[in-house]
Write an enzyme that holds these catalytic residues in place. Structure first.
Site, PDB file in Angstrom:
ATOM      1  N   ASP A 188       0.862  -1.182   0.000  1.00 12.26           N
ATOM      2  CA  ASP A 188       0.000   0.000   0.000  1.00 12.26           C
ATOM      3  C   ASP A 188       0.895   1.228   0.000  1.00 12.26           C
ATOM      4  O   ASP A 188       1.658   1.455   0.943  1.00 12.26           O
ATOM      5  CB  ASP A 188      -0.923   0.014   1.227  1.00 12.26           C
ATOM      6  CG  ASP A 188      -1.779   1.267   1.279  1.00 12.26           C
ATOM      7  OD1 ASP A 188      -2.584   1.474   0.358  1.00 12.26           O
ATOM      8  OD2 ASP A 188      -1.620   2.059   2.235  1.00 12.26           O
ATOM      9  N   GLU A 272      -1.296  -1.616  -6.280  1.00 12.28           N
ATOM     10  CA  GLU A 272      -2.482  -0.963  -6.830  1.00 12.28           C
ATOM     11  C   GLU A 272      -2.130  -0.232  -8.122  1.00 12.28           C
ATOM     12  O   GLU A 272      -1.009   0.242  -8.297  1.00 12.28           O
ATOM     13  CB  GLU A 272      -3.049   0.041  -5.826  1.00 12.28           C
ATOM     14  CG  GLU A 272      -3.787  -0.574  -4.667  1.00 12.28           C
ATOM     15  CD  GLU A 272      -4.401   0.482  -3.778  1.00 12.28           C
ATOM     16  OE1 GLU A 272      -5.632   0.595  -3.738  1.00 12.28           O
ATOM     17  OE2 GLU A 272      -3.627   1.185  -3.111  1.00 12.28           O
ATOM     18  N   ASP A 354      -3.375   1.880   6.750  1.00 11.95           N
ATOM     19  CA  ASP A 354      -2.422   1.417   5.756  1.00 11.95           C
ATOM     20  C   ASP A 354      -2.229  -0.093   5.800  1.00 11.95           C
ATOM     21  O   ASP A 354      -2.161  -0.757   4.758  1.00 11.95           O
ATOM     22  CB  ASP A 354      -1.078   2.127   5.944  1.00 11.95           C
ATOM     23  CG  ASP A 354      -1.191   3.631   5.767  1.00 11.95           C
ATOM     24  OD1 ASP A 354      -2.091   4.065   5.018  1.00 11.95           O
ATOM     25  OD2 ASP A 354      -0.393   4.373   6.363  1.00 11.95           O
TER      26      ASP A 354
END
Length: 403
Positions: A188, A272, A354
């Site tokens: 992340d 991501e 997170d």
């Protein structure tokens, strides 16, 4: 199984005054040929709806050398000029294939000064590199050895804004895949923590630009006070460029070490698909986002995973990794950026924002890797408290298992 790849090895070198003058002339000629060819192609397309091929551009270059105005083009090596036309051809190919925007002109101040030499324009003997139009080899500082028996196929010489000279040697290299492992990790991306791993580890953001911000501000103030076009302004510009180069070098070194470690330790890496370009439109975060260099980290992970036999999974950018409860699957209605810990209203579990996002990213990536393309992650919670699943083609990431 080992595989053959083309790999560039970049080194710093120190040219003599004669070599520096020759290379500077070559850089200028390369930029001129590229811009003039782009101008001709643009005029032909918008004025006559006619495309100019590389062969036609090469023939035009021959004619330019015969004119009195551009006769100096014949004084430098012809190979970098031809390579500039090939690069322009590639740029137009990417444009017509809708992979890139329309090619832009090269600026003397903003564009990188570089020239590319193919095998016919340089000599390689016993580790000594001699470029065309030069009588002695360039003084390269070998910070790391080339692969044993490697012979460069292409040499690219460049000079950065700080006045440093670099040579990049493209060679065939044998890459041995890393030993297989069962480890998998989700990443992340953030600002306070550059990345948070699904294992619970948080990699602190070094903030290289912030650490040198005072030095950079001082150099830029001194630059702004100098008279435009003066020698003192050029010296001040060089000092400011050196600060920028120091920041970029330290950032690149840190990202290389981080990406190499992640690839070595894990068989599967999940990230991501962030739209950094849109995020940079936020004026409050743009400077910090640029310093974090998420896009550069992703590029390193992509080619290193391909080299060493690892799997890189990129999940959908709309996947609610932060708002999704990793315990019950409920998606929070609102979760402002300043909220770093939150409590799930459905099951009461307290989440670190997170860490929860990293674990959800890992779960989504493992599901996508197992199920293949064609499934999309859950988007939002329904009124009953159960998460709804929406399936769409051509995207991967859903069917999220609980961690």
């Amino acid at each position: 199984m080992a595989r053959q790849v083309k790999r560039a090895f970049k080194y710093r070198f120190y040219p003599t005054h004669e070599q520096a003058a020759e290379l500077s002339r070559t850089f200028g000629c390369v930029r001129l040929v590229y811009n003039k060819a782009l101008e001709e192609r643009t005029r032909a397309w918008y004025g006559e709806q006619r495309r100019i091929s590389y062969v036609q551009a090469s023939a035009a270059l021959t004619q330019w050398k015969k004119t009195e105005e551009l006769a100096f083009l014949a004084e430098v090596s012809s190979v970098p000029l031809q390579q500039a036309l090939r690069h322009l051809q590639t740029a137009f190919g990417n444009f017509f294939a809708k992979r890139a925007q329309y090619p832009r002109y090269k600026s003397r101040k903003k564009s990188r000064a570089s020239a590319e030499y193919t095998r016919s324009a340089f000599t390689w003997r016993e580790g000594n590199l001699t470029l065309a139009k030069m009588t002695q080899p360039v003084d390269i500082r070998w910070s790391r050895p080339l692969p044993e028996g490697a012979v460069p196929t292409t040499v690219t010489v460049s000079r950065d804004a700080a006045g440093r000279w670099f040579v990049s040697l493209l060679c065939e290299d044998t890459i041995t895949p890393a030993p297989a492992t069962t480890n998998a990790v989700g990443l992340d991306a953030g600002i306070t923590s550059l990345v948070t791993l699904s294992t619970g580890e948080k990699i602190t953001n070094p903030r290289h630009e912030r650490r040198d911000r005072a030095r950079l501000a001082k150099a830029q103030r001194e630059l702004s006070r100098k008279t435009k076009g003066s020698a003192n302004r050029e010296k001040a510009r060089r000092r400011a460029a050196k600060v920028h180069a120091r920041i970029a070098d330290r950032r690149r070194d840190f990202l290389h070490k981080l990406s190499t470690r992640l690839v070595r330790e894990n068989q599967t890496v999940v990230i991501e698909d962030l739209t950094v370009r849109n995020l940079l439109k936020n004026g409050h975060l743009a400077r910090a986002l640029s310093d974090a260099a998420w896009t550069q980290l992703r590029m390193m992970l992509e080619y290193k995973c391909a080299w060493y036999g690892r799997e890189l999974v990129v999940i959908d950018r709309f996947f609610p990794s932060s708002k999704l409860c990793g315990n019950c699957g409920t998606v929070a209605a609102q979760l402002p950026l300043h909220v770093r810990t939150w409590t799930c209203e459905h099951c009461g579990v307290v989440h670190d924002r997170d860490l929860n996002a990293a674990r959800n990213i890992l779960a989504a990536g493992l599901a996508a890797s197992a199920c293949g393309d064609g499934v999309r992650p859950q988007r939002e919670s329904s009124r009953t408290g159960r998460s709804s699943v929406k399936q769409e083609p051509q995207r991967a990431t859903a069917g999220i298992p609980r961690l």
